[in-house]
Design an enzyme around this catalytic site. Structure first.
Site: not given
Length: 297
Positions: A139, A167
């Protein structure tokens, strides 16, 4: 590294954590939200991330939210458990718990505040992957973490067994395009930025970890299906409908606006924990207008 979990695609809701008026976690409301999302077509449920107020829940609550989510989903949709920390040992402990209770994958944010180097980031994520056999989605969100994960670091980590995707929440489509172009086959690229998610998916991305999906799950699911199928016309029809939400759900720091919105739609309570404070009246009016413009009211 490829994994069956890298086949998670579509609308991944970055789920809010419902709280009672006294600030305690409302677990019955969490269960109801999960059931509602499944009925509305959400493809995967992400818990205890930024939108889930992970910075302000304690370790016991963090673990219980993951456990309840897995139990309630009961295999109907995958659970992406937020297990990030800026201490590698703590991240490993959270991930061990997530694996124990049956989460499908883990979301690991770039360590925040202590600003590790690229080598530090690499060793952090590699250590977690080696310690716990649970598919990991990286992320990258430099706007919050301050530290930014460089392209070459992502590619290095993509070779580590168990690291299955990222992500990408910078909103910079060119960065996502380079990752889609150069990452190994089976490494998933997810958007973490609602306004630009449709563009990322049309470029070959695998889905969207979405704040907007908290209040418009069916539309976000349909947008993801269309975009990943290359149906630009349909994807943009939905995108234009959702644009007022994409904008106004970030009119103040996330999750302040979305907590107000879920309460306004009577999905769950809108209580926040300090240092998050309620949405200002002026911004309430703007978000109310966006809810009407997007057809949710």
């Amino acid at each position: 590294m490829t994994s069956s979990t890298s086949q998670i695609t579509g609308s991944i809701v970055a789920l809010v954590t419902p709280m009672l008026d006294d600030g305690s976690v409302d677990y019955p409301a969490l269960r109801k939200l999960i059931d509602w999302h499944i009925a509305e077509g959400t493809d995967c449920i992400g818990v205890v991330g930024t939108t889930g107020e992970s910075p302000t829940v304690n370790v016991q609550e963090h673990c219980e939210i993951i456990r309840v989510a897995v139990e309630q989903a009961a295999g109907r949709v995958p659970i992406m458990a937020g297990c990030g920390a800026n201490c590698t040992a703590e991240a490993i402990e959270l991930t061990q718990f997530a694996k124990k209770v049956g989460a499908d994958c883990q979301l690991q944010v770039v360590p925040y505040y202590n600003k590790p180097t690229q080598e530090g980031q690499y060793r952090h994520f590699k250590a977690i992957a080696e310690a716990v056999d649970l598919p990991m989605v990286l992320y990258n969100v430099p706007g919050r973490a301050v530290a930014d994960m460089a392209h070459d670091t992502v590619l290095r980590l993509a070779q580590v067994p168990g690291i299955v995707g990222i992500k990408e929440a910078t909103g910079q489509i060119d960065r996502a395009q380079w990752l889609i172009r150069e990452a190994p086959k089976g490494f998933a690229i997810y958007s973490g930025d609602d306004p630009t998610a449709v563009a990322l998916m049309l470029c070959g991305g695998h889905g969207n970890v979405s704040v907007t999906a908290n209040i418009a799950p069916r539309l976000m699911h349909e947008l993801c299906v269309a975009a990943m199928a290359g149906d630009t016309k349909r994807a943009m029809e939905i995108q234009f409908k959702l644009l007022p939400l994409h904008k106004n759900l970030f009119i103040e720091a996330n999750p302040i606006p979305v907590k107000w919105a879920v309460a306004r739609l009577k999905l769950c309570g809108g209580t926040l924990r300090l240092p998050m404070t309620p949405l200002t009246p002026a911004n309430e009016a703007a978000l109310e207008s966006a809810l009407h413009a997007s057809g949710l009211l």
